[in-house]
Design an enzyme around this catalytic site. Sequence first.
Site, PDB file in Angstrom:
ATOM      1  N   GLN A 125       0.829  -1.202   0.000  1.00 18.26           N
ATOM      2  CA  GLN A 125       0.000   0.000   0.000  1.00 18.26           C
ATOM      3  C   GLN A 125       0.864   1.253   0.000  1.00 18.26           C
ATOM      4  O   GLN A 125       1.637   1.478   0.935  1.00 18.26           O
ATOM      5  CB  GLN A 125      -0.892   0.012   1.248  1.00 18.26           C
ATOM      6  CG  GLN A 125      -1.794   1.233   1.310  1.00 18.26           C
ATOM      7  CD  GLN A 125      -2.461   1.373   2.658  1.00 18.26           C
ATOM      8  OE1 GLN A 125      -1.832   1.231   3.698  1.00 18.26           O
ATOM      9  NE2 GLN A 125      -3.745   1.655   2.663  1.00 18.26           N
ATOM     10  N   GLY A 126       0.737   2.083  -1.019  1.00 15.29           N
ATOM     11  CA  GLY A 126       1.493   3.326  -1.093  1.00 15.29           C
ATOM     12  C   GLY A 126       0.590   4.522  -0.874  1.00 15.29           C
ATOM     13  O   GLY A 126       0.201   5.197  -1.833  1.00 15.29           O
ATOM     14  N   SER A 128       0.921   6.602   2.553  1.00 17.15           N
ATOM     15  CA  SER A 128       1.634   7.571   3.393  1.00 17.15           C
ATOM     16  C   SER A 128       2.884   8.101   2.699  1.00 17.15           C
ATOM     17  O   SER A 128       3.525   7.398   1.913  1.00 17.15           O
ATOM     18  CB  SER A 128       2.053   6.925   4.712  1.00 17.15           C
ATOM     19  OG  SER A 128       0.953   6.337   5.347  1.00 17.15           O
ATOM     20  N   SER A 160       4.554  -1.232   3.911  1.00 16.71           N
ATOM     21  CA  SER A 160       4.804  -2.565   4.466  1.00 16.71           C
ATOM     22  C   SER A 160       4.977  -3.587   3.354  1.00 16.71           C
ATOM     23  O   SER A 160       4.230  -3.567   2.370  1.00 16.71           O
ATOM     24  CB  SER A 160       3.641  -3.001   5.363  1.00 16.71           C
ATOM     25  OG  SER A 160       3.491  -2.111   6.432  1.00 16.71           O
ATOM     26  N   GLU A 243      -9.947  -2.086   6.390  1.00 18.32           N
ATOM     27  CA  GLU A 243      -8.920  -2.448   7.347  1.00 18.32           C
ATOM     28  C   GLU A 243      -9.533  -2.825   8.699  1.00 18.32           C
ATOM     29  O   GLU A 243      -8.941  -3.524   9.486  1.00 18.32           O
ATOM     30  CB  GLU A 243      -7.968  -1.267   7.519  1.00 18.32           C
ATOM     31  CG  GLU A 243      -6.710  -1.619   8.240  1.00 18.32           C
ATOM     32  CD  GLU A 243      -5.603  -0.639   7.875  1.00 18.32           C
ATOM     33  OE1 GLU A 243      -5.638   0.458   8.420  1.00 18.32           O
ATOM     34  OE2 GLU A 243      -4.735  -0.987   7.067  1.00 18.32           O
ATOM     35  N   GLU A 372      -5.091   8.746  18.004  1.00 20.38           N
ATOM     36  CA  GLU A 372      -5.628  10.108  18.084  1.00 20.38           C
ATOM     37  C   GLU A 372      -6.561  10.387  16.903  1.00 20.38           C
ATOM     38  O   GLU A 372      -7.633  10.976  17.064  1.00 20.38           O
ATOM     39  CB  GLU A 372      -4.485  11.137  18.088  1.00 20.38           C
ATOM     40  CG  GLU A 372      -3.651  11.138  19.364  1.00 20.38           C
ATOM     41  CD  GLU A 372      -2.751   9.911  19.499  1.00 20.38           C
ATOM     42  OE1 GLU A 372      -2.317   9.363  18.466  1.00 20.38           O
ATOM     43  OE2 GLU A 372      -2.492   9.493  20.642  1.00 20.38           O
TER      44      GLU A 372
HETATM   45  C1  LIG Z   1       3.971  -0.765  11.191  1.00 15.50           C
HETATM   46  C2  LIG Z   1       3.416   0.251  10.242  1.00 15.50           C
HETATM   47  C3  LIG Z   1       3.043  -0.128   8.987  1.00 15.50           C
HETATM   48  C4  LIG Z   1       2.568   0.809   8.083  1.00 15.50           C
HETATM   49  N1  LIG Z   1       2.260   0.391   6.826  1.00 15.50           N
HETATM   50  C5  LIG Z   1       1.862   1.303   5.909  1.00 15.50           C
HETATM   51  C6  LIG Z   1       1.639   0.907   4.563  1.00 15.50           C
HETATM   52  O1  LIG Z   1       1.799  -0.257   4.222  1.00 15.50           O
HETATM   53  N2  LIG Z   1       1.268   1.837   3.673  1.00 15.50           N
HETATM   54  C7  LIG Z   1       1.065   3.135   4.029  1.00 15.50           C
HETATM   55  O2  LIG Z   1       0.685   3.926   3.183  1.00 15.50           O
HETATM   56  N3  LIG Z   1       1.284   3.553   5.301  1.00 15.50           N
HETATM   57  C8  LIG Z   1       1.683   2.669   6.246  1.00 15.50           C
HETATM   58  N4  LIG Z   1       1.934   3.071   7.527  1.00 15.50           N
HETATM   59  C9  LIG Z   1       1.841   4.503   7.836  1.00 15.50           C
HETATM   60  C10 LIG Z   1       0.762   4.887   8.795  1.00 15.50           C
HETATM   61  O3  LIG Z   1      -0.481   4.871   8.183  1.00 15.50           O
HETATM   62  C11 LIG Z   1       1.143   6.273   9.338  1.00 15.50           C
HETATM   63  O4  LIG Z   1       2.289   6.109  10.133  1.00 15.50           O
HETATM   64  C12 LIG Z   1       0.057   6.896  10.171  1.00 15.50           C
HETATM   65  O5  LIG Z   1      -1.064   7.231   9.395  1.00 15.50           O
HETATM   66  C13 LIG Z   1       0.539   8.135  10.930  1.00 15.50           C
HETATM   67  O6  LIG Z   1       1.175   9.039  10.095  1.00 15.50           O
HETATM   68  P1  LIG Z   1       2.620   9.623  10.464  1.00 15.50           P
HETATM   69  O7  LIG Z   1       3.494   8.457  10.744  1.00 15.50           O
HETATM   70  O8  LIG Z   1       3.027  10.569   9.436  1.00 15.50           O
HETATM   71  O9  LIG Z   1       2.421  10.371  11.839  1.00 15.50           O
HETATM   72  P2  LIG Z   1       1.915  11.890  12.002  1.00 15.50           P
HETATM   73  O10 LIG Z   1       0.693  12.082  11.213  1.00 15.50           O
HETATM   74  O11 LIG Z   1       3.043  12.819  11.818  1.00 15.50           O
HETATM   75  O12 LIG Z   1       1.515  11.866  13.542  1.00 15.50           O
HETATM   76  C14 LIG Z   1       2.423  12.141  14.611  1.00 15.50           C
HETATM   77  C15 LIG Z   1       1.608  12.285  15.898  1.00 15.50           C
HETATM   78  O13 LIG Z   1       0.717  13.400  15.749  1.00 15.50           O
HETATM   79  C16 LIG Z   1      -0.620  12.996  15.989  1.00 15.50           C
HETATM   80  N5  LIG Z   1      -1.526  13.756  15.112  1.00 15.50           N
HETATM   81  C17 LIG Z   1      -1.401  14.028  13.801  1.00 15.50           C
HETATM   82  N6  LIG Z   1      -2.465  14.694  13.342  1.00 15.50           N
HETATM   83  C18 LIG Z   1      -3.302  14.842  14.390  1.00 15.50           C
HETATM   84  C19 LIG Z   1      -4.592  15.412  14.559  1.00 15.50           C
HETATM   85  N7  LIG Z   1      -5.272  15.995  13.539  1.00 15.50           N
HETATM   86  N8  LIG Z   1      -5.153  15.345  15.771  1.00 15.50           N
HETATM   87  C20 LIG Z   1      -4.503  14.768  16.812  1.00 15.50           C
HETATM   88  N9  LIG Z   1      -3.304  14.217  16.718  1.00 15.50           N
HETATM   89  C21 LIG Z   1      -2.708  14.240  15.523  1.00 15.50           C
HETATM   90  C22 LIG Z   1      -0.624  11.518  15.657  1.00 15.50           C
HETATM   91  O14 LIG Z   1      -1.677  10.857  16.314  1.00 15.50           O
HETATM   92  C23 LIG Z   1       0.732  11.069  16.163  1.00 15.50           C
HETATM   93  O15 LIG Z   1       0.675  10.828  17.533  1.00 15.50           O
HETATM   94  C24 LIG Z   1       2.422   2.162   8.462  1.00 15.50           C
HETATM   95  C25 LIG Z   1       2.769   2.537   9.742  1.00 15.50           C
HETATM   96  C26 LIG Z   1       3.277   1.614  10.641  1.00 15.50           C
HETATM   97  C27 LIG Z   1       3.665   2.058  12.001  1.00 15.50           C
END
Ligand SMILES: Cc1cc2nc3c(=O)[nH]c(=O)nc-3n(C[C@H](O)[C@H](O)[C@H](O)COP(=O)(O)OP(=O)(O)OC[C@H]3O[C@@H](n4cnc5c(N)ncnc54)[C@H](O)[C@@H]3O)c2cc1C
Lengths: 392, 320
Positions: A125-126, A128, A160, A243, A372
């Site tokens: 899945q692409g 993020s 992933s 999901e 969150e």
């Molecule tokens: C093990 C794993 C597998 C993954 N696999 C995939 C995958 O296959 N494909 C893919 O596309 N993505 C994947 N992801 C990505 C995942 O969907 C993102 O990590 C997730 O959506 C959070 O985005 P971020 O990491 O940029 O964190 P950020 O969005 O930067 O968040 C950082 C912190 O800020 C908080 N925050 C952000 N916005 C808000 C808001 N509006 N209100 C309150 N709090 C907020 C968050 O809750 C978090 O605590 C994976 C992630 C993990 C950990």
Amino acid sequence: MRLIEDPKLDQFRAECRDWLQDNVPKGPRPAEGLALREYDLAWQRTQYDGGWAGVSWPEEFGGRGLSVLEQLIWHEEYARAGAPPSASMFVALSHAGPTIIVQGSDQQKRTYLPPILKGEENWCQGFSEPGAGSDLASLKTRGVVDGDHLVVTGTKIWTSYAEGANRQELLVRTNPDEPRHRGLTWIVCDMDLPGIDIRPITAMSGVTHFAQVFYDEVRIPLANVVGEINKGWNIAMTTLGFERGTGTIAHQIELANGVERLIEAARGTVDPLTNRSMIDDEAIAAKLAGLRAEVMALRSLTVASVSRGMREEVPGAEGNIPALYFGELTRRVNGAALEIFGSSALVRDGAHNWPLHYLESFKWAIGGGTSEIRRNVIGERVLQLPRGPRAI
Amino acid sequence: MIIDLHPTEDQQMIADSIGGMLADALPVSRLREESGHAGAIERSLWNDLAEMGLFGMGIAEEDGGAGYGLPEEIVAARELGRVLASPSVLAQMAAVHLSEDNVREALIAGKERAAFAARGLGGEVLLFDGAGADHVVLLSDTAVLASCEMFDWQSAVSMDETLTIHRSPHTDPTEDTRSPIADRISLLLSAALSGMAHGATALAVEYASQREQFGQPIGSFQAIKHQLADMRVRADAADSQTMVAAVAFGRGNNDRNEVAAARWLAGDAAISNAKAGIQVHGGMGFTAECDAHLFLKRAHTFASLGSSRRAEERRLLDQQ
Ligand SMILES: Cc1cc2nc3c(=O)[nH]c(=O)nc-3n(C[C@H](O)[C@H](O)[C@H](O)COP(=O)(O)OP(=O)(O)OC[C@H]3O[C@@H](n4cnc5c(N)ncnc54)[C@H](O)[C@@H]3O)c2cc1C
């Protein structure tokens, strides 16, 4: 609320159980990388050959064409039999497949669905990006139409099982003039196209199961667009909704087993403080009893979610309730060993490998939507609370 | 065995008719006036409730009941919890399962009345909204039906000023072992507690949607929104577990565990949500005129009935 009692379903369950008992792979499962992919595909082929792939997927594309009830029974028995988590097949089976079934064209269904069920292809899945996680709609990877191709440039992260994946559900910005979610397109990207560069990322647990993917003018046929160009957001929301379906039941049962392992270990361990079994300690007993109750609640929330799912074609926002509960509970269950057993729980090569479970458990409250964000969605879309401030 | 938690037509009808009737006749706001305390309005509705079939809901038709089962009782109990109905209403629904023939008939018809009593410390017994009751449903780890006259009641002052407490030094010698009926009553209490957890959530959501600070509704602030989301999750967890336990009751081999989990979760959900609800209301939440504290007081009362949290925890670990 009622028991559904149907001899046909009981019969189906018995068949699932028998087949799984004979066929679930017994050998050790590779932890990561291409070996894990091979293992997962082989197991998918075994299921297909046994007639158990895609229980509720349409028959014409290789599925069994049965209802969500049979699908649920299959997932329950699957987990009970200790069958492997779908892992590198997860996106194909629980995201891309169901999305294409609902939103794809006939041609796309014929092209993409059978190879998934047959264990020939796996997906990643692409969605993020480094700059677009929770705020998915701000993503920047560009898709420019050039003749009958979309030319993609940019980068995706946390993808992933990207290594070795055959295909990818890819979300790109095709119209930069439209604000946020309006200019996006959901397209199927073949991962062996020229211009794709995959760089694995190691997680805090030491396991490598995701990667950053770079796209340098990657030419993808426009025929691969699912839905319409610039209408990808709704497709993506369908994908994310799936999901929270029955796909996580296997992980839930794994979690329940985790609590049982904790209880067993507490029973069999002498408390250095009292020289009695650790389970005789009031505080430890209360903690473990509470976790057992919460694991039961998680199962019941899922039953409620599935009951709703039988009545809606596309999953609603309520799916965030079991998902939030699961993410938070997983961390607590897997952290309990360290609280109870102290320094002996820090050993990686012990009988239980508590550290691996503990470190891995953090991902469930982040991946696929953080706790969150789930609380935001429950607040705004389930409880109908006023929305918070948003840029644009 | 597959469980479907979607309400059946009958259950939807029960929820609508009883829920509708209670919302009209027993709005939570009634408890702001003394005339609404001590289950007085509930008592005035006793015949109507009997006629609606509430008291004999889970009793077979040939025994004079409405012929439904535990799941339907659960639906009704949840509605009772939502409006903070007097515990005596639920006690009446419980008493029919502990009584036989004449007494049961009289209870179903509302001609005799029951109230809950709990075992306190040092052998004392505490009675809730028991004025004029004929029977007590004496709850501890067990459930026993006894005549109200067996006790020497002295009135006491309750933390929850909207209900009455009487205490008696009497120690009932007929200590029983835990029966399936005690488990069944435990699920009714869980359902009422889940209803309270939902009721407290609804009250807080309504307030947070309308109260403004910094030029916007406080429900738009995440510190508030996330608390409300957690309240909903806790209420749903307790509710779903109670329903699953009720549907599977008597069918599986794990009843005690399922019931203990329901009770543990529901007690927590009702009390935690009531507390969070007060916080969401700010200074208003600390006042006597706001309804938020009523949920807290009722939740503590119901959570104290029947087996203790510690007993449930033991039960959760003992089996499986
Ligand atoms: C093990 C794993 C597998 C993954 N696999 C995939 C995958 O296959 N494909 C893919 O596309 N993505 C994947 N992801 C990505 C995942 O969907 C993102 O990590 C997730 O959506 C959070 O985005 P971020 O990491 O940029 O964190 P950020 O969005 O930067 O968040 C950082 C912190 O800020 C908080 N925050 C952000 N916005 C808000 C808001 N509006 N209100 C309150 N709090 C907020 C968050 O809750 C978090 O605590 C994976 C992630 C993990 C950990």
